[in-house]
Design a protein around this motif. Structure first.
Motif, PDB file in Angstrom:
ATOM      1  N   LEU A  58       0.892  -1.299   0.019  1.00 42.43           N
ATOM      2  CA  LEU A  58       0.074   0.057   0.094  1.00 42.43           C
ATOM      3  C   LEU A  58       0.762   1.299   0.058  1.00 42.43           C
ATOM      4  O   LEU A  58       0.629   2.101  -0.801  1.00 42.43           O
ATOM      5  CB  LEU A  58      -0.920  -0.019   1.176  1.00 42.43           C
ATOM      6  N   THR A  59       1.859   1.153   0.733  1.00 44.54           N
ATOM      7  CA  THR A  59       2.848   2.391   0.858  1.00 44.54           C
ATOM      8  C   THR A  59       3.484   2.652  -0.486  1.00 44.54           C
ATOM      9  O   THR A  59       3.460   3.826  -0.756  1.00 44.54           O
ATOM     10  CB  THR A  59       3.724   2.330   2.027  1.00 44.54           C
ATOM     11  N   TYR A  60       3.951   1.625  -1.260  1.00 42.36           N
ATOM     12  CA  TYR A  60       4.350   1.633  -2.506  1.00 42.36           C
ATOM     13  C   TYR A  60       3.634   2.252  -3.409  1.00 42.36           C
ATOM     14  O   TYR A  60       4.026   3.080  -4.025  1.00 42.36           O
ATOM     15  CB  TYR A  60       5.103   0.198  -2.748  1.00 42.36           C
ATOM     16  N   LEU A  61       2.153   1.610  -3.246  1.00 36.27           N
ATOM     17  CA  LEU A  61       1.313   2.089  -4.296  1.00 36.27           C
ATOM     18  C   LEU A  61       0.953   3.836  -4.132  1.00 36.27           C
ATOM     19  O   LEU A  61       0.787   4.541  -5.066  1.00 36.27           O
ATOM     20  CB  LEU A  61       0.165   1.367  -4.341  1.00 36.27           C
ATOM     21  N   GLN A  62       0.877   4.068  -2.942  1.00 35.27           N
ATOM     22  CA  GLN A  62       0.508   5.545  -2.589  1.00 35.27           C
ATOM     23  C   GLN A  62       1.547   6.321  -2.975  1.00 35.27           C
ATOM     24  O   GLN A  62       1.383   7.548  -3.620  1.00 35.27           O
ATOM     25  CB  GLN A  62       0.467   5.548  -1.307  1.00 35.27           C
ATOM     26  N   ASP A  63       2.901   5.919  -3.014  1.00 32.43           N
ATOM     27  CA  ASP A  63       3.928   6.774  -3.444  1.00 32.43           C
ATOM     28  C   ASP A  63       3.983   6.852  -4.864  1.00 32.43           C
ATOM     29  O   ASP A  63       4.116   8.149  -5.456  1.00 32.43           O
ATOM     30  CB  ASP A  63       5.235   6.321  -2.757  1.00 32.43           C
ATOM     31  N   TYR A  64       3.606   5.712  -5.580  1.00 32.07           N
ATOM     32  CA  TYR A  64       3.689   5.637  -6.934  1.00 32.07           C
ATOM     33  C   TYR A  64       2.792   6.582  -7.442  1.00 32.07           C
ATOM     34  O   TYR A  64       2.973   7.414  -8.478  1.00 32.07           O
ATOM     35  CB  TYR A  64       3.272   4.387  -7.506  1.00 32.07           C
ATOM     36  N   VAL A  65       1.310   6.685  -7.050  1.00 33.38           N
ATOM     37  CA  VAL A  65       0.345   7.536  -7.452  1.00 33.38           C
ATOM     38  C   VAL A  65       0.829   9.088  -7.132  1.00 33.38           C
ATOM     39  O   VAL A  65       0.326   9.709  -8.038  1.00 33.38           O
ATOM     40  CB  VAL A  65      -0.899   7.165  -6.711  1.00 33.38           C
ATOM     41  N   ARG A  66       1.254   9.350  -6.152  1.00 38.29           N
ATOM     42  CA  ARG A  66       1.663  10.711  -5.605  1.00 38.29           C
ATOM     43  C   ARG A  66       2.767  11.286  -6.717  1.00 38.29           C
ATOM     44  O   ARG A  66       2.698  12.282  -7.074  1.00 38.29           O
ATOM     45  CB  ARG A  66       2.224  10.572  -4.120  1.00 38.29           C
ATOM     46  N   ARG A  67       3.602  10.372  -7.064  1.00 38.32           N
ATOM     47  CA  ARG A  67       4.654  10.580  -8.085  1.00 38.32           C
ATOM     48  C   ARG A  67       3.814  10.992  -9.581  1.00 38.32           C
ATOM     49  O   ARG A  67       4.367  11.751 -10.150  1.00 38.32           O
ATOM     50  CB  ARG A  67       5.891   9.692  -8.275  1.00 38.32           C
ATOM     51  N   LEU A  68       2.992  10.285  -9.880  1.00 33.57           N
ATOM     52  CA  LEU A  68       2.323  10.457 -10.807  1.00 33.57           C
ATOM     53  C   LEU A  68       1.597  11.718 -10.976  1.00 33.57           C
ATOM     54  O   LEU A  68       1.425  12.403 -11.869  1.00 33.57           O
ATOM     55  CB  LEU A  68       1.360   9.207 -11.553  1.00 33.57           C
ATOM     56  N   GLU A  69       0.906  11.930  -9.814  1.00 31.53           N
ATOM     57  CA  GLU A  69       0.230  13.187  -9.746  1.00 31.53           C
ATOM     58  C   GLU A  69       1.187  14.613  -9.890  1.00 31.53           C
ATOM     59  O   GLU A  69       0.753  15.683 -10.544  1.00 31.53           O
ATOM     60  CB  GLU A  69      -0.701  13.193  -8.474  1.00 31.53           C
ATOM     61  N   ASP A  70       2.331  14.433  -9.259  1.00 36.62           N
ATOM     62  CA  ASP A  70       3.241  15.122  -9.108  1.00 36.62           C
ATOM     63  C   ASP A  70       4.012  15.751 -10.561  1.00 36.62           C
ATOM     64  O   ASP A  70       3.926  16.798 -11.014  1.00 36.62           O
ATOM     65  CB  ASP A  70       4.461  15.050  -8.197  1.00 36.62           C
ATOM     66  N   ALA A  71       3.958  14.677 -11.541  1.00 41.91           N
ATOM     67  CA  ALA A  71       4.480  14.679 -12.826  1.00 41.91           C
ATOM     68  C   ALA A  71       3.567  15.293 -13.536  1.00 41.91           C
ATOM     69  O   ALA A  71       3.726  16.082 -14.651  1.00 41.91           O
ATOM     70  CB  ALA A  71       4.602  13.334 -13.102  1.00 41.91           C
ATOM     71  N   GLN A  72       2.211  15.195 -13.358  1.00 40.90           N
ATOM     72  CA  GLN A  72       1.191  15.733 -14.262  1.00 40.90           C
ATOM     73  C   GLN A  72       0.908  17.372 -13.969  1.00 40.90           C
ATOM     74  O   GLN A  72       0.357  18.148 -14.746  1.00 40.90           O
ATOM     75  CB  GLN A  72      -0.204  15.054 -14.000  1.00 40.90           C
ATOM     76  N   ILE A  73       1.574  17.688 -12.856  1.00 38.49           N
ATOM     77  CA  ILE A  73       1.204  19.077 -12.283  1.00 38.49           C
ATOM     78  C   ILE A  73       2.068  19.986 -13.028  1.00 38.49           C
ATOM     79  O   ILE A  73       1.958  20.887 -13.421  1.00 38.49           O
ATOM     80  CB  ILE A  73       1.109  19.192 -10.911  1.00 38.49           C
ATOM     81  N   ASP A  74       3.439  19.082 -13.077  1.00 35.31           N
ATOM     82  CA  ASP A  74       4.712  20.141 -13.418  1.00 35.31           C
ATOM     83  C   ASP A  74       4.328  20.480 -15.118  1.00 35.31           C
ATOM     84  O   ASP A  74       4.105  20.334 -15.804  1.00 35.31           O
ATOM     85  CB  ASP A  74       5.998  19.389 -13.456  1.00 35.31           C
TER      86      ASP A  74
END
Length: 74
Positions: A58-74
């Motif tokens: 779960l921690t791994y997946l949450q971090d993965y989703v967070r990085r995807l969201e951050d990449a879309q914002i930039d």
């Protein structure tokens, strides 16, 4: 006490051990190596292992989703 003792071996897969315990409706299983008891697994031990593994996933997946969201914002 049962006549035919159900045991695990040190190299048994945890999924198989858990399945055997559920099917036999037992909560504790001795682990036998070379004819000697080397430990005892409990259903609680197995559940704790799986919960820890699921938390790590779960921690791994949450971090993965967070990085995807951050990449879309930039």
């Amino acid at each position: 006490m049962t006549e035919k003792l159900i045991v695990a071996r040190p190299d048994d897969e945890l999924d198989a051990v858990m399945s055997t315990m559920v099917q036999a409706d037992i909560r504790h299983m001795p682990v036998v190596s070379e004819g000697r008891i080397v430990g005892v697994l409990s259903m609680r031990d197995i559940i704790h292992h799986y919960v820890g593994s699921l938390r790590a996933d779960l921690t791994y997946l949450q971090d993965y989703v967070r990085r995807l969201e951050d990449a879309q914002i930039d």
